[in-house]
Design a protein around this motif. Structure first.
Motif, PDB file in Angstrom:
ATOM      1  N   ASP A  98       0.650  -1.073   0.066  1.00 22.47           N
ATOM      2  CA  ASP A  98       0.002   0.131  -0.141  1.00 22.47           C
ATOM      3  C   ASP A  98       0.783   1.209   0.110  1.00 22.47           C
ATOM      4  OD1 ASP A  98      -2.255   1.744  -0.096  1.00 22.47           O
ATOM      5  OD2 ASP A  98      -2.472   1.455   2.127  1.00 22.47           O
ATOM      6  N   VAL A  99       1.719   1.583  -0.822  1.00 21.87           N
ATOM      7  CA  VAL A  99       2.801   2.411  -1.346  1.00 21.87           C
ATOM      8  C   VAL A  99       2.527   2.840  -2.819  1.00 21.87           C
ATOM      9  CG1 VAL A  99       5.033   3.288  -1.000  1.00 21.87           C
ATOM     10  CG2 VAL A  99       4.045   1.677   0.889  1.00 21.87           C
ATOM     11  N   HIS A 100       2.329   4.117  -2.933  1.00 20.23           N
ATOM     12  CA  HIS A 100       2.041   4.402  -4.404  1.00 20.23           C
ATOM     13  C   HIS A 100       3.603   4.756  -5.149  1.00 20.23           C
ATOM     14  CE1 HIS A 100       0.120   5.777  -7.779  1.00 20.23           C
ATOM     15  NE2 HIS A 100       0.198   7.066  -7.654  1.00 20.23           N
ATOM     16  N   LEU A 101       3.726   3.939  -5.972  1.00 21.04           N
ATOM     17  CA  LEU A 101       4.984   4.049  -6.830  1.00 21.04           C
ATOM     18  C   LEU A 101       4.855   4.618  -8.112  1.00 21.04           C
ATOM     19  CD1 LEU A 101       6.506   0.601  -5.455  1.00 21.04           C
ATOM     20  CD2 LEU A 101       6.796   2.822  -4.314  1.00 21.04           C
ATOM     21  N   ALA A 102       4.205   5.832  -7.945  1.00 21.23           N
ATOM     22  CA  ALA A 102       4.067   6.502  -9.656  1.00 21.23           C
ATOM     23  C   ALA A 102       5.362   7.004 -10.198  1.00 21.23           C
ATOM     24  CB  ALA A 102       3.014   7.427  -9.402  1.00 21.23           C
ATOM     25  N   ASP A 103       6.193   7.500  -9.542  1.00 23.85           N
ATOM     26  CA  ASP A 103       7.276   7.888 -10.097  1.00 23.85           C
ATOM     27  C   ASP A 103       8.719   7.123 -10.051  1.00 23.85           C
ATOM     28  OD1 ASP A 103       6.094  10.357 -10.923  1.00 23.85           O
ATOM     29  OD2 ASP A 103       6.185  10.931  -8.640  1.00 23.85           O
ATOM     30  N   PRO A 104       9.529   7.175 -10.997  1.00 24.37           N
ATOM     31  CA  PRO A 104      10.685   6.284 -10.819  1.00 24.37           C
ATOM     32  C   PRO A 104      11.465   6.786  -9.492  1.00 24.37           C
ATOM     33  CG  PRO A 104      10.615   7.313 -12.972  1.00 24.37           C
ATOM     34  CD  PRO A 104       9.507   7.851 -12.249  1.00 24.37           C
ATOM     35  N   PRO A 106      14.920   6.865  -6.766  1.00 25.59           N
ATOM     36  CA  PRO A 106      16.044   7.402  -7.119  1.00 25.59           C
ATOM     37  C   PRO A 106      17.327   6.740  -7.175  1.00 25.59           C
ATOM     38  CG  PRO A 106      15.464   7.425  -4.612  1.00 25.59           C
ATOM     39  CD  PRO A 106      14.289   7.142  -5.443  1.00 25.59           C
ATOM     40  N   TYR A 107      16.883   5.013  -7.050  1.00 28.02           N
ATOM     41  CA  TYR A 107      17.860   4.108  -7.176  1.00 28.02           C
ATOM     42  C   TYR A 107      17.441   3.435  -8.287  1.00 28.02           C
ATOM     43  CZ  TYR A 107      19.202   6.025  -2.745  1.00 28.02           C
ATOM     44  OH  TYR A 107      19.671   6.775  -1.746  1.00 28.02           O
ATOM     45  N   PRO A 108      17.809   3.366  -9.626  1.00 31.53           N
ATOM     46  CA  PRO A 108      17.283   2.610 -10.716  1.00 31.53           C
ATOM     47  C   PRO A 108      17.408   0.955 -10.358  1.00 31.53           C
ATOM     48  CG  PRO A 108      18.676   4.175 -11.494  1.00 31.53           C
ATOM     49  CD  PRO A 108      18.970   4.316 -10.180  1.00 31.53           C
ATOM     50  N   GLU A 109      18.546   0.695  -9.743  1.00 28.50           N
ATOM     51  CA  GLU A 109      18.707  -0.939  -9.350  1.00 28.50           C
ATOM     52  C   GLU A 109      17.513  -1.462  -8.324  1.00 28.50           C
ATOM     53  OE1 GLU A 109      21.355   1.685  -6.503  1.00 28.50           O
ATOM     54  OE2 GLU A 109      20.637   1.598  -8.707  1.00 28.50           O
ATOM     55  N   SER A 110      16.986  -0.303  -7.375  1.00 29.75           N
ATOM     56  CA  SER A 110      15.962  -0.811  -6.600  1.00 29.75           C
ATOM     57  C   SER A 110      14.708  -0.979  -7.371  1.00 29.75           C
ATOM     58  CB  SER A 110      15.601   0.197  -5.407  1.00 29.75           C
ATOM     59  OG  SER A 110      16.912   0.406  -4.651  1.00 29.75           O
ATOM     60  N   ASP A 111      14.368  -0.038  -8.375  1.00 30.43           N
ATOM     61  CA  ASP A 111      13.350  -0.140  -9.231  1.00 30.43           C
ATOM     62  C   ASP A 111      13.336  -1.698  -9.968  1.00 30.43           C
ATOM     63  OD1 ASP A 111      12.375   1.992  -8.170  1.00 30.43           O
ATOM     64  OD2 ASP A 111      12.151   3.046  -9.986  1.00 30.43           O
ATOM     65  N   ALA A 112      14.540  -1.666 -10.421  1.00 30.57           N
ATOM     66  CA  ALA A 112      14.990  -3.061 -11.269  1.00 30.57           C
ATOM     67  C   ALA A 112      14.367  -4.334 -10.410  1.00 30.57           C
ATOM     68  CB  ALA A 112      16.090  -3.160 -11.813  1.00 30.57           C
ATOM     69  N   TYR A 113      15.086  -4.303  -9.169  1.00 32.96           N
ATOM     70  CA  TYR A 113      14.788  -5.365  -8.333  1.00 32.96           C
ATOM     71  C   TYR A 113      13.084  -5.364  -8.077  1.00 32.96           C
ATOM     72  CZ  TYR A 113      15.539  -8.072  -3.866  1.00 32.96           C
ATOM     73  OH  TYR A 113      15.245  -9.058  -2.776  1.00 32.96           O
ATOM     74  N   MET A 114      12.361  -4.324  -7.865  1.00 26.86           N
ATOM     75  CA  MET A 114      11.054  -4.474  -7.707  1.00 26.86           C
ATOM     76  C   MET A 114      10.357  -5.144  -8.848  1.00 26.86           C
ATOM     77  SD  MET A 114       8.327  -3.971  -5.605  1.00 26.86           S
ATOM     78  CE  MET A 114       8.864  -2.901  -4.497  1.00 26.86           C
ATOM     79  N   ALA A 115      10.805  -4.568 -10.059  1.00 22.74           N
ATOM     80  CA  ALA A 115      10.140  -5.195 -11.508  1.00 22.74           C
ATOM     81  C   ALA A 115      10.427  -6.607 -11.267  1.00 22.74           C
ATOM     82  CB  ALA A 115      10.929  -4.493 -12.315  1.00 22.74           C
TER      83      ALA A 115
END
Length: 630
Positions: A98-104, A106-115
């Motif tokens: 329940d956390v809105h992640l609408a924007d990229p 600050p750490y691309p590697e963290s977004d990649a991990y989430m994806a």
């Protein structure tokens, strides 16, 4: 008269029913919608036993303890990805962040991990947020300004997102779950609670949008949503409480699971909601039956359990309110007319209790909310109208009776009777009174010489003289007897000096009769005089006659009979009083002792006095209003 009364009732019914029906249909549920909502909140309040939160729903709290360990918010998205992976690997049935992640981030590697985590586990869900236009077309519209999906750097598939919009009512209290909302292309995005409930429900009871039938279904059962795709939700926990297995959903701090302090195996087979659980996040909402606000993640947990339970509360059709208002108003008006006064209040209480029971029965047994506030107000308005109407009718009737009664007794007597509040009882009471009989001497010869219209004119003038004299001295006009008058003094209002008042009234009559006699002699050559008889003593006074047909306020008894006999023995212009009147009031007047005379109905002669006038030292200055007890 009866037709006019029923026409007034019909008019009142139309006005009351139309007024409350119109008010009920203004805006969303009427201007008093908050009253309706409050009563429904009371009806849906659950006891401790009824709350029974589902054990398969668990919460991971992003609480103050986690902030102290992991640092200030926002956190590195790698924390979320790591925790979700741990839960998915441990066998959680569904995981919702329940956390809105609408924007990229600050750490691309963290977004990649989430994806990567999202792509590997199809039971992991991320939120979508709908942004609505500030001005809506009408109360049932939900015009969308924008839809905020998870960032493209995470790339959540459409079947792994759900909207998390929590929408409150006009009083800013959350009562309803918006099951789904259409996207830009008209496709339904289900609520996150729908995604989580489907993770628990069997295949044949899955919640889905049926495009062909344009409705939301739980299996084959249609979910009764309103125009905004909303349905009333249940709350199985209290807000912001210390959650335990006994009183609420199991809730563990974020850092405890992430650090391994709590084994992820604890969440095997569970629906896990991860969300803010501290005031600083600003994710709190008012809910029914509580003065505290509830965190959004816990609201989603309650909504999920509501969907799993499958008990949906239906709003009765809008026309039901108008029908109930019309029927209740008509029924109450008819009953209030049938049972006036205090009984109408008891009828109102009975109808109110019956309607409350009907409301609760419809909710309990049929899961239907019937309109409450406006039918109830119509019921009360009908009572007010009836009470006011009866009051005004009674005032009019009181005025009519006062006007009629005022023709027989002085206005002061009428006022005193009304002020006393005492009933004039049917039947008689033994009273001490004075009785005056007056007869016009010479009237028969006059009536033979004059035209009927002239006779009536003269008679009315003589009777008017008598009436005014009686009223002036606080007497009661009992009746007209042909060309005679019977009057009472000391009833219905008692005066200690009623014999004196009776004599003074007779003197007043004689004074004005002398003037009228001179006018008649001048006009027709013939005049008439009064003969008056006065007696005092005990008599039965009251309403005598037929209770159903005709009642006369009069006096009967020997005292009355003797007064009549004295009048029949009085010569023209003579006022005769009995010995009893003489004993009580004779000292106030100049009298002539006539001696004893034989009267009809009496074996022995009675002593009689003729009144010549007021005593020189006691004239008109004698007080006429000495009441009993004064």
């Amino acid at each position: 008269m009866a037709i006019r009364k029923w026409l007034r009732t019909a008019a009142a019914w139309l006005v009351i029913a139309a007024f409350w029906t119109l008010l009920a249909n203004l805006g969303t549920g009427g201007t008093l919608n908050f009253v309706e909502s409050t009563f429904r909140d009371l009806a849906t309040r659950k006891s401790v036993e009824e709350r029974n939160p589902a054990g398969e729903i668990k919460i991971i709290k992003m609480d103050q303890a986690s902030l102290d360990v992991l640092g200030a918010f926002p956190w590195d998205r790698a924390y979320y990805a790591q925790l979700i992976e741990m839960l998915a690997e441990a066998g959680a049935n569904a995981v919702f962040l329940d956390v809105h992640l609408a924007d990229p981030g600050p750490y691309p590697e963290s977004d990649a991990y989430m994806a990567d985590v999202i792509s590997r586990y199809d039971n992991v869900y991320l939120p979508v947020v709908f942004v609505f236009k500030a001005q809506q077309e009408d109360a049932n519209s939900l015009e969308i300004a924008a839809i905020e999906y998870p960032s493209a750097t995470i790339g959540a598939p459409t079947d792994q997102v759900g909207h998390i919009n929590v929408m409150w009512d006009k009083d800013r209290v959350v009562r309803k779950l918006t099951i789904g909302l259409p996207d830009e292309e008209g496709r339904m995005i289900p609520a996150m609670s729908v995604r989580l409930a489907n993770a628990v429900l069997p295949e044949e009871e899955q919640i889905r949008w049926d495009e062909e039938r344009k409705g939301w279904y739980r299996g084959d059962k249609r979910i009764p949503v309103n125009a905004r795709y909303q349905v009333t939700t249940d709350f199985f926990t209290k807000p912001q409480q210390e959650i335990t297995a006994d009183t609420g959903y199991d809730a563990i701090s974020f850092y405890q699971v992430l650090t391994g302090e709590v084994d992820p195996e604890f969440f095997r087979g569970s629906v896990v909601l991860i969300g803010p659980y501290a005031t600083g996040f600003g994710d709190e909402y008012a809910i029914p039956n509580s003065n505290l606000k509830m965190y959004g993640v816990e609201i989603h947990a309650n909504m999920t359990q509501s969907l799993i339970s499958g008990k949906f509360y239906t709003e009765a059709p809008q026309w039901t309110g108008a029908l109930l208002i019309a029927l209740l108003t008509l029924l109450s008006l008819l009953l209030y007319e049938r049972f006036p006064g205090l009984k109408s209040v008891l009828v109102y209480v009975g109808l109110a209790v019956a309607y409350v029971l009907a409301f609760l029965s419809a909710y309990t047994f049929s899961s239907v909310f019937i309109p409450f506030t406006y039918p109830f107000l119509a019921l009360f308005t009908a009572l007010v109208w009836t009470v006011v109407s009866h009051y005004l009718n009674e005032r009019r009737e009181r005025g009519r009776v006062t006007n009629i009664f005022g023709r027989f007794v002085p206005k002061t007597v009428v006022d005193e009777l009304l002020a006393s509040g005492e009933e004039i009882k049917v039947g008689g009471q033994r009273r001490d009174i004075s009785v005056v009989f007056v007869d016009i001497r010479g009237f028969t010869p006059m009536s033979e010489r004059l035209q009927p219209e002239e006779v009536i004119g003269v008679l009315n003038e003589y009777l008017d003289i008598c009436t005014k004299a009686v009223f002036q001295w606080h007497g009661t006009l009992d009746k007209f007897i042909g060309d005679g008058v019977m009057a009472l003094f000391g009833a219905p209002i008692h005066y200690d000096n009623h014999p004196e008042l009776a004599i003074r009234a007779a003197l007043e009559m004689r004074k004005h009769a002398d003037r009228l006699e001179q006018e008649c002699i001048k006009k027709w050559g013939i005049g008439v005089k009064f003969g008056v008889g006065i007696n005092c003593g005990p008599a039965v006074v009251g309403n005598i006659g037929s209770e159903m047909l005709r009642l006369d306020y009069t006096a009967i008894g020997d005292t009355v009979n003797l007064a009549a006999r004295l009048e029949s023995n009085a010569k023209p212009g003579q006022i005769l009083i009995s010995e009893e009147v003489y004993k009580r009031a004779g000292h106030l007047f100049r009298l002539e002792d006539i001696g004893e005379i034989k009267v009809k109905g009496k074996e022995k002669p009675v002593r009689v006095f003729a009144v010549l006038g007021a005593a020189e030292d006691g004239g008109q200055a004698v007080e006429a209003g000495r009441r009993e007890g004064a």
